[in-house]
Design a protein around this motif. Structure first.
Motif, PDB file in Angstrom:
ATOM      1  N   HIS A 151       0.899  -1.233   0.056  1.00  0.00           N
ATOM      2  CA  HIS A 151      -0.119  -0.002   0.170  1.00  0.00           C
ATOM      3  C   HIS A 151       0.918   1.412   0.084  1.00  0.00           C
ATOM      4  CE1 HIS A 151       0.735  -0.544   4.418  1.00  0.00           C
ATOM      5  NE2 HIS A 151       0.380   0.656   4.417  1.00  0.00           N
ATOM      6  N   ARG A 152       2.022   1.415   0.655  1.00  0.00           N
ATOM      7  CA  ARG A 152       3.017   2.296   0.650  1.00  0.00           C
ATOM      8  C   ARG A 152       3.576   2.455  -0.861  1.00  0.00           C
ATOM      9  NH1 ARG A 152       3.967   0.514   6.110  1.00  0.00           N
ATOM     10  NH2 ARG A 152       3.427   1.950   7.533  1.00  0.00           N
ATOM     11  N   LEU A 153       3.703   1.420  -1.292  1.00  0.00           N
ATOM     12  CA  LEU A 153       4.453   1.563  -2.568  1.00  0.00           C
ATOM     13  C   LEU A 153       3.568   2.066  -3.744  1.00  0.00           C
ATOM     14  CD1 LEU A 153       6.540  -1.480  -2.806  1.00  0.00           C
ATOM     15  CD2 LEU A 153       7.380   0.591  -2.480  1.00  0.00           C
ATOM     16  N   ASP A 154       2.113   1.683  -3.576  1.00  0.00           N
ATOM     17  CA  ASP A 154       1.183   2.038  -4.486  1.00  0.00           C
ATOM     18  C   ASP A 154       1.091   3.620  -4.181  1.00  0.00           C
ATOM     19  OD1 ASP A 154       0.575  -0.339  -5.468  1.00  0.00           O
ATOM     20  OD2 ASP A 154      -1.207  -0.681  -4.034  1.00  0.00           O
ATOM     21  N   ALA A 155       1.040   4.087  -2.993  1.00  0.00           N
ATOM     22  CA  ALA A 155       0.903   5.675  -2.829  1.00  0.00           C
ATOM     23  C   ALA A 155       2.007   6.303  -3.415  1.00  0.00           C
ATOM     24  CB  ALA A 155       0.860   5.895  -1.153  1.00  0.00           C
ATOM     25  N   LEU A 156       3.285   5.598  -3.353  1.00  0.00           N
ATOM     26  CA  LEU A 156       4.490   6.362  -3.915  1.00  0.00           C
ATOM     27  C   LEU A 156       4.345   6.407  -5.239  1.00  0.00           C
ATOM     28  CD1 LEU A 156       7.293   7.503  -3.616  1.00  0.00           C
ATOM     29  CD2 LEU A 156       8.181   5.222  -3.540  1.00  0.00           C
ATOM     30  N   GLU A 157       3.855   5.441  -6.088  1.00  0.00           N
ATOM     31  CA  GLU A 157       3.569   5.347  -7.488  1.00  0.00           C
ATOM     32  C   GLU A 157       2.853   6.446  -7.882  1.00  0.00           C
ATOM     33  OE1 GLU A 157       2.786   2.505 -11.090  1.00  0.00           O
ATOM     34  OE2 GLU A 157       1.943   1.815  -9.026  1.00  0.00           O
ATOM     35  N   THR A 158       1.648   6.570  -7.218  1.00  0.00           N
ATOM     36  CA  THR A 158       0.574   7.429  -7.323  1.00  0.00           C
ATOM     37  C   THR A 158       1.228   8.925  -7.260  1.00  0.00           C
ATOM     38  OG1 THR A 158      -1.248   6.287  -6.445  1.00  0.00           O
ATOM     39  CG2 THR A 158      -1.694   8.568  -6.772  1.00  0.00           C
ATOM     40  N   GLU A 159       2.089   9.304  -6.271  1.00  0.00           N
ATOM     41  CA  GLU A 159       2.616  10.756  -6.128  1.00  0.00           C
ATOM     42  C   GLU A 159       3.908  10.929  -7.184  1.00  0.00           C
ATOM     43  OE1 GLU A 159       3.395  14.237  -4.401  1.00  0.00           O
ATOM     44  OE2 GLU A 159       1.868  12.743  -3.950  1.00  0.00           O
ATOM     45  N   VAL A 160       4.555   9.676  -7.588  1.00  0.00           N
ATOM     46  CA  VAL A 160       5.394   9.929  -8.769  1.00  0.00           C
ATOM     47  C   VAL A 160       4.761  10.242 -10.265  1.00  0.00           C
ATOM     48  CG1 VAL A 160       6.954   8.774 -10.456  1.00  0.00           C
ATOM     49  CG2 VAL A 160       7.125   8.494  -7.938  1.00  0.00           C
ATOM     50  N   HIS A 161       3.569   9.674 -10.298  1.00  0.00           N
ATOM     51  CA  HIS A 161       2.593  10.122 -11.462  1.00  0.00           C
ATOM     52  C   HIS A 161       2.197  11.420 -11.563  1.00  0.00           C
ATOM     53  CE1 HIS A 161       2.980   6.179 -13.554  1.00  0.00           C
ATOM     54  NE2 HIS A 161       2.847   5.544 -12.543  1.00  0.00           N
ATOM     55  N   ARG A 162       1.857  11.847 -10.137  1.00  0.00           N
ATOM     56  CA  ARG A 162       1.190  13.330 -10.041  1.00  0.00           C
ATOM     57  C   ARG A 162       2.197  14.269 -10.356  1.00  0.00           C
ATOM     58  NH1 ARG A 162       1.058  17.135  -6.578  1.00  0.00           N
ATOM     59  NH2 ARG A 162       2.071  15.987  -4.845  1.00  0.00           N
ATOM     60  N   THR A 163       3.246  13.961  -9.725  1.00  0.00           N
ATOM     61  CA  THR A 163       4.623  15.038  -9.936  1.00  0.00           C
ATOM     62  C   THR A 163       5.038  15.090 -11.057  1.00  0.00           C
ATOM     63  OG1 THR A 163       5.176  14.489  -7.605  1.00  0.00           O
ATOM     64  CG2 THR A 163       6.613  15.586  -8.886  1.00  0.00           C
ATOM     65  N   ARG A 164       4.992  13.890 -12.104  1.00  0.00           N
ATOM     66  CA  ARG A 164       5.490  13.987 -13.394  1.00  0.00           C
ATOM     67  C   ARG A 164       4.568  14.857 -14.232  1.00  0.00           C
ATOM     68  NH1 ARG A 164       7.151   7.811 -14.609  1.00  0.00           N
ATOM     69  NH2 ARG A 164       9.080   7.801 -13.630  1.00  0.00           N
ATOM     70  N   ARG A 165       3.172  14.609 -13.853  1.00  0.00           N
ATOM     71  CA  ARG A 165       2.126  15.491 -14.823  1.00  0.00           C
ATOM     72  C   ARG A 165       2.185  16.927 -14.450  1.00  0.00           C
ATOM     73  NH1 ARG A 165      -1.421  11.566 -12.867  1.00  0.00           N
ATOM     74  NH2 ARG A 165      -2.270  12.917 -11.220  1.00  0.00           N
ATOM     75  N   GLU A 166       2.409  17.281 -13.028  1.00  0.00           N
ATOM     76  CA  GLU A 166       2.551  18.642 -12.870  1.00  0.00           C
ATOM     77  C   GLU A 166       3.832  19.243 -13.479  1.00  0.00           C
ATOM     78  OE1 GLU A 166       2.541  18.738  -8.633  1.00  0.00           O
ATOM     79  OE2 GLU A 166       0.692  18.397  -8.327  1.00  0.00           O
ATOM     80  N   ARG A 167       4.856  18.533 -13.527  1.00  0.00           N
ATOM     81  CA  ARG A 167       6.100  19.025 -14.314  1.00  0.00           C
ATOM     82  C   ARG A 167       5.971  19.376 -15.688  1.00  0.00           C
ATOM     83  NH1 ARG A 167      10.882  15.710 -11.270  1.00  0.00           N
ATOM     84  NH2 ARG A 167      10.744  16.760  -9.257  1.00  0.00           N
TER      85      ARG A 167
END
Length: 120
Positions: free
Chosen positions: A90-106
């Motif tokens: 569940h922590r890795l899933d949350a990290l993956e979501t955050e990475v994708h969100r950060t990439r979209r924002e950049r």
């Protein structure tokens, strides 16, 4: 929780719960909907009552049954824990979501500055 699970194990009892979910019903009304004997339906209602899944009230000579959902809360919580990702997943899933969100924002930020430079 064990009594609730045992009560839910029988398909007749599950059908009774669905019936009284829609509206309060007298024991006779419930029994009329099954091809089993009235004493058998009465035993099913007793099991549901003892598990806390139905409440009965006396209305003249009739017993009227209503659904009680509170005992299902503990079972629902246990089922949620059972289906939740285990350990670090569940922590890795949350990290993956955050990475994708950060990439979209950049990408949006980079696309926005490029568009402004082209206009100028």
């Amino acid at each position: 929780m064990d009594e609730v699970v045992a009560a839910l194990a029988d398909p007749v009892r599950r059908d009774i719960l669905l019936m009284v979910r829609a509206q309060p019903l007298a024991a006779g009304q419930i029994a009329d909907r099954f091809a089993i004997s009235r004493p058998a339906v009465s035993r099913h209602l007793r099991v549901l009552r003892e598990a806390g899944l139905v409440r009965d009230t006396v209305d003249g000579r009739r017993r009227v049954y209503t659904l009680v959902t509170a005992p299902l809360d503990e079972l629902a919580g246990w089922l949620a824990r059972l289906t939740r990702p285990v350990g670090w997943q569940h922590r890795l899933d949350a990290l993956e979501t955050e990475v994708h969100r950060t990439r979209r924002e950049r990408q949006r930020a980079a696309g926005g500055s490029i568009a402004q430079e082209e206009i100028a």
